[in-house]
Design a protein around this motif. Structure first.
Motif, PDB file in Angstrom:
ATOM      1  N   ALA A 194     -15.487 -10.899   3.778  1.00  0.00           N
ATOM      2  CA  ALA A 194     -15.783 -10.718   5.200  1.00  0.00           C
ATOM      3  C   ALA A 194     -16.539  -9.412   5.421  1.00  0.00           C
ATOM      4  O   ALA A 194     -17.371  -9.316   6.332  1.00  0.00           O
ATOM      5  CB  ALA A 194     -14.486 -10.731   6.002  1.00  0.00           C
ATOM      6  N   GLN A 195     -16.255  -8.402   4.598  1.00  0.00           N
ATOM      7  CA  GLN A 195     -16.978  -7.132   4.706  1.00  0.00           C
ATOM      8  C   GLN A 195     -18.461  -7.293   4.402  1.00  0.00           C
ATOM      9  O   GLN A 195     -19.276  -6.475   4.787  1.00  0.00           O
ATOM     10  CB  GLN A 195     -16.372  -6.107   3.746  1.00  0.00           C
ATOM     11  N   LEU A 226     -19.197   8.821  -9.335  1.00  0.00           N
ATOM     12  CA  LEU A 226     -18.696   7.457  -9.314  1.00  0.00           C
ATOM     13  C   LEU A 226     -17.319   7.376  -8.681  1.00  0.00           C
ATOM     14  O   LEU A 226     -17.040   6.466  -7.900  1.00  0.00           O
ATOM     15  CB  LEU A 226     -18.640   6.894 -10.731  1.00  0.00           C
ATOM     16  N   ALA A 227     -16.471   8.351  -8.984  1.00  0.00           N
ATOM     17  CA  ALA A 227     -15.124   8.328  -8.420  1.00  0.00           C
ATOM     18  C   ALA A 227     -15.184   8.368  -6.904  1.00  0.00           C
ATOM     19  O   ALA A 227     -14.431   7.668  -6.225  1.00  0.00           O
ATOM     20  CB  ALA A 227     -14.322   9.501  -8.970  1.00  0.00           C
ATOM     21  N   ARG A 228     -16.075   9.193  -6.383  1.00  0.00           N
ATOM     22  CA  ARG A 228     -16.197   9.273  -4.933  1.00  0.00           C
ATOM     23  C   ARG A 228     -16.630   7.934  -4.354  1.00  0.00           C
ATOM     24  O   ARG A 228     -16.057   7.455  -3.375  1.00  0.00           O
ATOM     25  CB  ARG A 228     -17.210  10.360  -4.562  1.00  0.00           C
ATOM     26  N   ARG A 229     -17.638   7.327  -4.967  1.00  0.00           N
ATOM     27  CA  ARG A 229     -18.130   6.050  -4.432  1.00  0.00           C
ATOM     28  C   ARG A 229     -17.067   4.965  -4.551  1.00  0.00           C
ATOM     29  O   ARG A 229     -16.885   4.169  -3.625  1.00  0.00           O
ATOM     30  CB  ARG A 229     -19.401   5.646  -5.178  1.00  0.00           C
ATOM     31  N   GLN A 230     -16.374   4.955  -5.653  1.00  0.00           N
ATOM     32  CA  GLN A 230     -15.356   3.923  -5.805  1.00  0.00           C
ATOM     33  C   GLN A 230     -14.267   4.079  -4.748  1.00  0.00           C
ATOM     34  O   GLN A 230     -13.834   3.097  -4.145  1.00  0.00           O
ATOM     35  CB  GLN A 230     -14.748   3.980  -7.215  1.00  0.00           C
ATOM     36  N   LYS A 231     -13.856   5.322  -4.529  1.00  0.00           N
ATOM     37  CA  LYS A 231     -12.826   5.546  -3.506  1.00  0.00           C
ATOM     38  C   LYS A 231     -13.333   5.139  -2.130  1.00  0.00           C
ATOM     39  O   LYS A 231     -12.590   4.564  -1.328  1.00  0.00           O
ATOM     40  CB  LYS A 231     -12.426   7.019  -3.504  1.00  0.00           C
ATOM     41  N   ASP A 243     -13.059   1.754   2.496  1.00  0.00           N
ATOM     42  CA  ASP A 243     -13.769   0.975   3.501  1.00  0.00           C
ATOM     43  C   ASP A 243     -13.434  -0.509   3.413  1.00  0.00           C
ATOM     44  O   ASP A 243     -13.966  -1.301   4.196  1.00  0.00           O
ATOM     45  CB  ASP A 243     -15.281   1.173   3.341  1.00  0.00           C
ATOM     46  N   GLY A 244     -12.617  -0.882   2.451  1.00  0.00           N
ATOM     47  CA  GLY A 244     -12.141  -2.254   2.415  1.00  0.00           C
ATOM     48  C   GLY A 244     -13.034  -3.219   1.665  1.00  0.00           C
ATOM     49  O   GLY A 244     -12.780  -4.423   1.698  1.00  0.00           O
ATOM     50  N   TYR A 245     -14.068  -2.716   1.003  1.00  0.00           N
ATOM     51  CA  TYR A 245     -14.899  -3.645   0.231  1.00  0.00           C
ATOM     52  C   TYR A 245     -14.107  -4.203  -0.944  1.00  0.00           C
ATOM     53  O   TYR A 245     -14.252  -5.364  -1.301  1.00  0.00           O
ATOM     54  CB  TYR A 245     -16.159  -2.944  -0.274  1.00  0.00           C
ATOM     55  N   ILE A 246     -13.271  -3.363  -1.538  1.00  0.00           N
ATOM     56  CA  ILE A 246     -12.394  -3.824  -2.615  1.00  0.00           C
ATOM     57  C   ILE A 246     -11.023  -4.057  -2.005  1.00  0.00           C
ATOM     58  O   ILE A 246     -10.371  -3.130  -1.530  1.00  0.00           O
ATOM     59  CB  ILE A 246     -12.331  -2.793  -3.747  1.00  0.00           C
ATOM     60  N   GLN A 247     -10.598  -5.291  -2.019  1.00  0.00           N
ATOM     61  CA  GLN A 247      -9.308  -5.628  -1.435  1.00  0.00           C
ATOM     62  C   GLN A 247      -8.162  -5.298  -2.373  1.00  0.00           C
ATOM     63  O   GLN A 247      -7.127  -4.790  -1.962  1.00  0.00           O
ATOM     64  CB  GLN A 247      -9.271  -7.124  -1.111  1.00  0.00           C
ATOM     65  N   ALA A 248      -8.321  -5.623  -3.625  1.00  0.00           N
ATOM     66  CA  ALA A 248      -7.241  -5.440  -4.589  1.00  0.00           C
ATOM     67  C   ALA A 248      -7.805  -5.562  -5.988  1.00  0.00           C
ATOM     68  O   ALA A 248      -8.948  -5.998  -6.186  1.00  0.00           O
ATOM     69  CB  ALA A 248      -6.144  -6.488  -4.367  1.00  0.00           C
ATOM     70  N   TYR A 249      -7.004  -5.126  -6.936  1.00  0.00           N
ATOM     71  CA  TYR A 249      -7.320  -5.357  -8.339  1.00  0.00           C
ATOM     72  C   TYR A 249      -6.289  -6.341  -8.872  1.00  0.00           C
ATOM     73  O   TYR A 249      -5.087  -6.090  -8.786  1.00  0.00           O
ATOM     74  CB  TYR A 249      -7.268  -4.045  -9.125  1.00  0.00           C
ATOM     75  N   GLN A 250      -6.763  -7.445  -9.399  1.00  0.00           N
ATOM     76  CA  GLN A 250      -5.809  -8.486  -9.768  1.00  0.00           C
ATOM     77  C   GLN A 250      -6.151  -9.076 -11.121  1.00  0.00           C
ATOM     78  O   GLN A 250      -7.316  -9.201 -11.488  1.00  0.00           O
ATOM     79  CB  GLN A 250      -5.775  -9.578  -8.698  1.00  0.00           C
ATOM     80  N   ALA A 251      -5.106  -9.431 -11.832  1.00  0.00           N
ATOM     81  CA  ALA A 251      -5.274 -10.086 -13.124  1.00  0.00           C
ATOM     82  C   ALA A 251      -5.594 -11.558 -12.900  1.00  0.00           C
ATOM     83  O   ALA A 251      -4.972 -12.222 -12.071  1.00  0.00           O
ATOM     84  CB  ALA A 251      -4.008  -9.937 -13.961  1.00  0.00           C
TER      85      ALA A 251
END
Lengths: 161, 161
Positions: free
Chosen positions: A59-60, B36-41, B46-54
Motif C-alpha cells: 500500500a505504501q 545504508l543503516a540510516r536508509r534502512q531505518k 516509514d513503513g515500507y518494510i512491514q516485517a522480516y519473515q521466514a
DNA sequence: CCAGAATGCGCGTCGGTGTGCCCAAGGAAA
DNA sequence: TTTCCTTGGGCACACCGACGCGCATTCTGG
C-alpha cells in the motif's frame, strides 16, 4: 523427519521475526541458545526454511487494488501453454499465476494502483499475452485473509514437545 | 516521500536476504554501512518494510495442492458478510480470502496435502461456513508465477540514484 | 555563494555466534 | 537388570563482527 512443538514454535516465531537472534528465540521457545541454534540450522538445512525475506507494505507503493484475472487460451496445446507462460512471467504487475483445471486455463493475481492503472496494465501487459482467447477480470474489494503460511502448519506436532 | 534507486536496491535485496548485515547490504548497493543503516531505518520507520519473515517451504509440510474456491452467499447483507468473514478467518487451511465484485462474493485460496485432503477440508472447514449458497472449487495444476512483490515496484525510481 | 542534506571514515562498545565439554534421558542389546 | 550408545540439552568461554556514534566532506538546490 518429524517436527516437534519446539520446532514449530521456532518456525512460527521466525515467520514473524526473521531477524530474531538465537538468544531471543531461545527464551521464547524455552531452550538454550545453543540448542536453538542447532535446531534452527537443521530446519534450514532440511529445507523447511526457504529464505528470510522482508515483507513490503505494498500500500505504501500505491498498490492498493488487487485484481483476479481469468484467462482462457485459444488452444491447450503444449506449445500454446509454453508460449503463454514464457510471456506471463515477464509481466511486472503479475504476482501470481496458476495453471488451472476446469474452464479457465489460467488465473492471475494482478496488483494495480487503482482501476485506471489496471486499464493501463490490461492494455500494456495482459492484452499482449499470446494465444489468449478470453480475459475476465474481477476486482477484489477487500482482503479478508492474507497469510503466507496456513495456520494448520503450526498446529501439528509429531515428536514429543 | 520518494525512493531512489538505492532505496529500491535495498528493498530488493532485503526481499531476498532479510538477514543481510549492514555491511553486506552496503557493498551490494554501493554505500557505506552507516549511510545504508540510516536508509534502512528510514524505510522501516516509514513503513515500507512491514516485517522480516521466514519463508517456509510448504511442500516440505506436504502442502502441495492449491485450490481456488469461489463462494456465493445467500445474502449480501452486511450481517451475512460479517458472519462469513468471522468464520473464514478461523479456517486453518485458508491462506487468502478476497471479498470480490462480480458474481462471486468471495474467493479463497486453500492449501491441502492432496485431493483427498481437500475433501476433508471441504467437509470440516468450508461446509461449516455460514450463509453460503454455492461453493465452486478449481484445482491449480501448477504454479507459474509466485512473487511476494511485483517486479514493477523495483522498476520505478523517483529520486536520483 | 550559502545552507541543508546525505555521505564516508574511524572508532569503541556491545552482543551474537560458534565451539568444546559434560550431563540427562531413552532405547537396545547382552 | 545392567550396560552401552545415541540423541538432545545446557553451560561457559572466546572470538569475531555488527552496530551506532561523532566529525569532516561532498553535493545539491536555491
Amino acid at each position: 523427519m518429524a517436527l516437534d512443538r519446539k520446532d514449530l514454535a521456532i518456525l512460527a516465531e521466525l515467520t514473524t521475526n526473521a531477524r530474531a537472534s538465537h538468544t531471543e528465540l531461545a527464551t521464547k521457545v524455552g531452550l538454550s541458545s545453543t540448542a536453538l541454534a542447532r535446531r534452527q540450522k537443521t530446519l534450514e538445512d532440511d529445507g523447511y526454511i526457504q529464505a528470510y525475506q522482508a515483507a513490503l507494505d505494498l500500500a505504501q507503493f500505491g498498490l492498493t487494488t488487487t485484481v483476479l484475472v481469468r484467462i482462457a487460451l485459444e488452444s491447450q496445446s503444449d506449445e500454446a501453454l509454453k508460449a503463454f507462460e514464457a510471456e506471463v512471467v515477464k509481466c511486472p504487475s503479475v504476482v501470481r499465476c496458476f495453471l488451472m483445471s476446469g474452464n479457465d486455463d489460467y488465473i492471475l493475481i494482478v496488483l494495480a494502483r487503482d482501476i485506471q492503472d489496471f486499464e493501463r496494465i490490461h492494455r500494456t501487459e495482459l492484452s499482449r499475452l499470446p494465444r489468449v482467447a478470453r480475459v475476465q477480470s474481477s476486482f477484489a474489494l477487500r482482503d479478508v485473509v492474507n497469510r503466507a503460511v496456513p495456520t494448520v502448519v503450526f498446529g501439528e506436532a509429531k515428536r514429543q514437545g
